[in-house]
Design an enzyme around this catalytic site. Structure first.
Site, PDB file in Angstrom:
ATOM      1  N   GLU A  80       0.746  -1.353   0.105  1.00 20.33           N
ATOM      2  CA  GLU A  80       0.109   0.079  -0.121  1.00 20.33           C
ATOM      3  C   GLU A  80       0.878   1.084   0.042  1.00 20.33           C
ATOM      4  O   GLU A  80       1.901   1.520   0.657  1.00 20.33           O
ATOM      5  CB  GLU A  80      -0.922  -0.091   1.289  1.00 20.33           C
ATOM      6  CG  GLU A  80      -1.762   1.146   1.465  1.00 20.33           C
ATOM      7  CD  GLU A  80      -2.504   1.386   0.436  1.00 20.33           C
ATOM      8  OE1 GLU A  80      -2.516   1.247  -0.557  1.00 20.33           O
ATOM      9  OE2 GLU A  80      -3.985   1.713   0.842  1.00 20.33           O
ATOM     10  N   ASP A 108      -2.513  -4.915   0.651  1.00 23.17           N
ATOM     11  CA  ASP A 108      -1.881  -3.779   1.481  1.00 23.17           C
ATOM     12  C   ASP A 108      -0.379  -4.179   1.776  1.00 23.17           C
ATOM     13  O   ASP A 108       0.624  -3.343   1.877  1.00 23.17           O
ATOM     14  CB  ASP A 108      -2.733  -3.364   2.839  1.00 23.17           C
ATOM     15  CG  ASP A 108      -3.737  -2.426   2.253  1.00 23.17           C
ATOM     16  OD1 ASP A 108      -3.967  -1.761   1.258  1.00 23.17           O
ATOM     17  OD2 ASP A 108      -5.162  -2.842   2.794  1.00 23.17           O
TER      18      ASP A 108
END
Length: 252
Positions: A80, A108
């Protein structure tokens, strides 16, 4: 809300959020709630990986920044916040190295200890509702989901919370602090409710001297993963500037 975000988040996180919104044609002056949400999500992702390393025996350990063993392998790879192209490059590299199944959507994080991708969620609603939304979107049992709320609740795949209790408590405390600071400034209700957000937006536009007829429609588009301004390959200093310290919200 914009002033609050700039005061309460690390400047680098704010810059990453600005670039992400600009890339997708979103105006942070208008969509201030999304601006705050992006900053919050990115900070949680970094806090999730803070101080977690893997030693030579493959065991997960917690190491402070000034520890001489800081060159140990990071337990989590942060996906992320990267440029989309770079993010997929990292994901492909991880899959080729570990044999992990390539996810359909950009996750992420990647957990090198458990050998799985992680999707982090931060919600203003009920955790179980947001968890189901994430699960229905991802449609993969290979990606681990971990949801946090601003009320201290959390939910994770198979009740496996990955981190130790103290590390999770840090994240929960930070989210609760953000909520309290928003509430003290009269921003929390608009952050949670779309109707209240529109009222707050109109109020902000008037206070800025803008035309009363300025557009107030909030976009319903969902931004994909944050785009970082430059790649951060895995090394001991890759997130030092972010891990050094997260700015505390100044008192009202």
């Amino acid at each position: 809300m914009e002033d609050f975000v700039r005061q309460c988040f690390n400047p680098m996180i704010v810059e990453l959020a600005e670039r992400a919104m600009k890339e997708y044609g979103e105006d942070l002056k208008i969509e201030t709630n999304k601006f705050a949400a992006i900053c919050t999500h990115l900070e949680v992702c970094f806090m999730y990986s803070d101080f977690h390393f893997i030693n030579e025996q493959g065991e997960s350990i917690i190491v402070e920044l000034d520890d001489p063993n800081a060159l140990l392998k990071h337990r989590f790879e942060i996906i992320e916040g990267r440029d989309r192209t770079m993010a997929w490059t990292v994901v492909n590299s991880i899959c080729n190295t570990t044999g992990a199944e390539k996810p359909k959507f950009l996750p992420d994080l990647y957990d090198y200890k458990e050998n799985r991708f992680i999707e982090i969620g931060v919600t203003r609603r009920e955790v179980h509702i947001y968890y189901l939304e994430k699960a229905n979107k991802i449609k993969s049992e290979k990606t681990h989901i971990h949801i946090f709320s601003f009320t201290g609740e959390e939910m994770a795949t198979k009740a496996d919370y990955t981190l130790d209790e103290e590390s999770r408590a840090r994240i929960k405390t930070r989210l609760f602090t953000i909520r309290q600071e928003m509430a003290s400034r009269g921003l929390w209700d608009s952050f949670v409710s779309p109707k209240e957000a529109k009222k707050q937006l109109k109020k902000d536009l008037k206070s800025q001297g803008q035309c009363a007829g300025s557009p107030t429609k909030v976009s319903r588009r969902t931004s994909p993963a944050l785009r970082i301004l430059e790649p951060m390959w895995m090394d001991s200093n890759r997130t030092a500037t972010l891990r050094a310290s997260f700015l505390k919200c100044p008192k009202k």
